[in-house]
Design an enzyme around this catalytic site. Structure first.
Site, PDB file in Angstrom:
ATOM      1  CE1 TYR A  23      56.896   4.053  42.703  1.00  0.00           C
ATOM      2  CE2 TYR A  23      55.325   5.408  41.503  1.00  0.00           C
ATOM      3  CZ  TYR A  23      56.573   4.825  41.608  1.00  0.00           C
ATOM      4  OH  TYR A  23      57.488   5.016  40.608  1.00  0.00           O
TER       5      TYR A  23
ATOM      6  CE  LYS B  99      69.294  -4.209  49.443  1.00  0.00           C
ATOM      7  NZ  LYS B  99      70.576  -4.593  48.808  1.00  0.00           N
TER       8      LYS B  99
ATOM      9  CG  ASP C  89      71.805  -5.087  45.548  1.00  0.00           C
ATOM     10  OD1 ASP C  89      71.033  -6.066  45.459  1.00  0.00           O
ATOM     11  OD2 ASP C  89      72.618  -4.955  46.484  1.00  0.00           O
TER      12      ASP C  89
ATOM     13  CG  ASP D 236      59.555   4.086  38.256  1.00  0.00           C
ATOM     14  OD1 ASP D 236      59.166   4.235  37.083  1.00  0.00           O
ATOM     15  OD2 ASP D 236      60.066   5.010  38.925  1.00  0.00           O
TER      16      ASP D 236
ATOM     17  CG  ASP E 197      62.879   4.615  33.303  1.00  0.00           C
ATOM     18  OD1 ASP E 197      61.744   4.204  32.991  1.00  0.00           O
ATOM     19  OD2 ASP E 197      63.155   5.829  33.446  1.00  0.00           O
TER      20      ASP E 197
HETATM   21  C1  IPM Z   1      56.176   5.310  35.062  1.00  0.00           C
HETATM   22  C2  IPM Z   1      56.445   6.698  35.529  1.00  0.00           C
HETATM   23  C3  IPM Z   1      55.498   7.030  36.678  1.00  0.00           C
HETATM   24  C4  IPM Z   1      55.810   6.080  37.808  1.00  0.00           C
HETATM   25  C5  IPM Z   1      55.554   8.495  37.151  1.00  0.00           C
HETATM   26  C6  IPM Z   1      55.298   9.458  36.024  1.00  0.00           C
HETATM   27  C7  IPM Z   1      54.625   8.744  38.293  1.00  0.00           C
HETATM   28  O1  IPM Z   1      57.780   6.876  35.867  1.00  0.00           O
HETATM   29  O2  IPM Z   1      55.037   4.992  34.703  1.00  0.00           O
HETATM   30  O3  IPM Z   1      57.129   4.514  35.043  1.00  0.00           O
HETATM   31  O4  IPM Z   1      56.721   6.311  38.610  1.00  0.00           O
HETATM   32  O5  IPM Z   1      55.118   5.064  37.908  1.00  0.00           O
HETATM   33 MG    MG Z   2      58.996   5.250  35.368  1.00  0.00          MG
END
Ligand code: IPM
Ligand code: MG
Length: 358
Positions: A142, A189, A221, A245, A249
């Site tokens: 990042y 990884k 993975d 990240d 999700d």
């Molecule tokens: C999160 C989001 C952010 C990230 C984006 C919006 C930059 O996906 O906070 O998880 O990747 O950190």
């Molecule tokens: Mg995110």
């Protein structure tokens, strides 16, 4: 207690859900005799429109001077399909994380029993799952060097970690593991990446200081697979920015919906509290967004930044009670949910407030 909170609603549904979060703060202040004062600040697309800058200096100054930040979301579809855009809403979020040194992103994944059937994963696999992710937030690919070469035909992003960055998030994660089931899984990884080999080395060193914590290492993975196969095997998970990240999700499905997941971004100063969901422009302005991730972010703020444990519990209990009463927003409803129990953002907020004010 007196606390000053900066509300940075940002883009899309960020406005709608943080409005509910702020009402919850007000209800808590009234009930427990606290004085919460607020300021607002711009970020993301909203800030670009107003100032040309996704993270105006004023937003940073106000944030640094506050006791906590209640954050909404950033993003706008107009940039998603325009890879050439130099200024992007997401730079606002990355910028504030960096400027405030918010290196630890806590993402608790806890399933409310009532939402067992909202997930696409079988209930018997989910029941009892309780994971606390520590996602590193100010390093990795990042923030590593990026660019183009070969007249723009080659592009690169650098995955980079320094020892101190791994150490400080590891310590936070191990400390948390000590207060929980004393299990820690570090995800990397290391079979391919040098930055992951340093990551693993540092985790192993820090582990010596916590002999009571059972430590395992998983490749990302395999971790992605195990999260869905057997989420209950995890307690604390610590990982880098990019892997965290993606995995969080994925893990949101364990909690039924992205609309339920709160997060705390902490470092050495002001903490920032935000839902893990994004700006969701497809539903913006329709009044259907789930405000519970923002409400639960408020609970994290009360607990972590303000040390108000009873107040935080009251907020979580209000969420629990609303779910037990059968109320759902669209994202967490299932085919058996009666239409009259499916609420919009404000109505869901009203149900929470009613319980807090009782
Ligand atoms: C999160 C989001 C952010 C990230 C984006 C919006 C930059 O996906 O906070 O998880 O990747 O950190
Ligand atoms: Mg995110």
């Amino acid at each position: 207690m007196k606390k000053h909170i900066v509300v940075i609603a940002g883009d899309g549904i960020g406005q709608e859900v943080t409005a509910v979060g702020q009402q919850v703060l007000d209800a808590i202040a009234a009930k427990y005799n606290h004085e919460f004062t607020y300021d607002t600040a711009l970020i993301g697309h909203a800030a670009i429109e107003a100032t040309g800058n996704p993270i105006p200096e004023e937003t940073i100054t106000k944030s640094k001077a506050s006791d906590a930040i209640l954050f909404g979301a950033v993003g706008h579809p107009k940039y998603d399909n325009d890879p050439s855009a130099k200024v992007r809403p997401e730079q606002g979020l990355l910028g504030i994380r960096k400027a405030l040194g918010l290196y630890a992103n806590l993402r608790p994944i806890k399933l409310f029993d009532e939402l067992l059937s909202a997930s696409s994963i079988r209930p018997e696999i989910l029941k009892g799952a309780d994971i606390l992710f520590f996602r590193e937030l100010t390093g990795d690919v990042y923030f590593g060097e990026r660019g183009r070469k070969d007249e723009g035909n080659t592009a690169y992003d650098t995955m980079i970690y320094s020892r101190y960055e791994v150490e400080r998030i590891a310590i936070k994660a191990f400390d948390a593991a000590m207060t929980r089931r004393k299990k820690l899984c570090s995800v990397d990884k290391a079979n391919v990446l040098e930055s992951s080999r340093l990551w693993r080395e540092v985790i192993q060193e820090i582990a010596h200081r916590y002999p009571e914590v059972e430590v395992e290492h998983q490749f990302v993975d395999a971790a992605a697979m195990l999260l869905i196969k057997d989420p209950k095997r995890f307690d604390v998970v610590v990982t880098g920015n990019l892997f965290g990240d993606i995995l969080t999700d994925e893990a949101s499905q364990i909690a039924g919906s992205m609309g339920m997941l709160a997060s705390a971004s902490i470092g050495d100063t002001t903490g920032l509290y935000e839902p893990i969901h994004g700006s969701a422009h497809d539903i913006t302005g329709k009044g259907v967004a789930n405000p519970l991730a923002s409400v639960l972010s408020v609970a994290l703020m009360l607990d972590i930044s303000f040390g108000m444990k009873a107040e935080a519990d009251a907020v979580v209990n209000a969420v629990d009670s609303v779910l037990k009463a059968g109320f759902r927003t669209r994202d967490i409803a299932d085919p058996s949910t009666p239409a009259e129990k499916i609420l919009g953002t404000e109505q869901m907020g009203a149900q929470i407030l009613q319980r807090l004010n009782a």
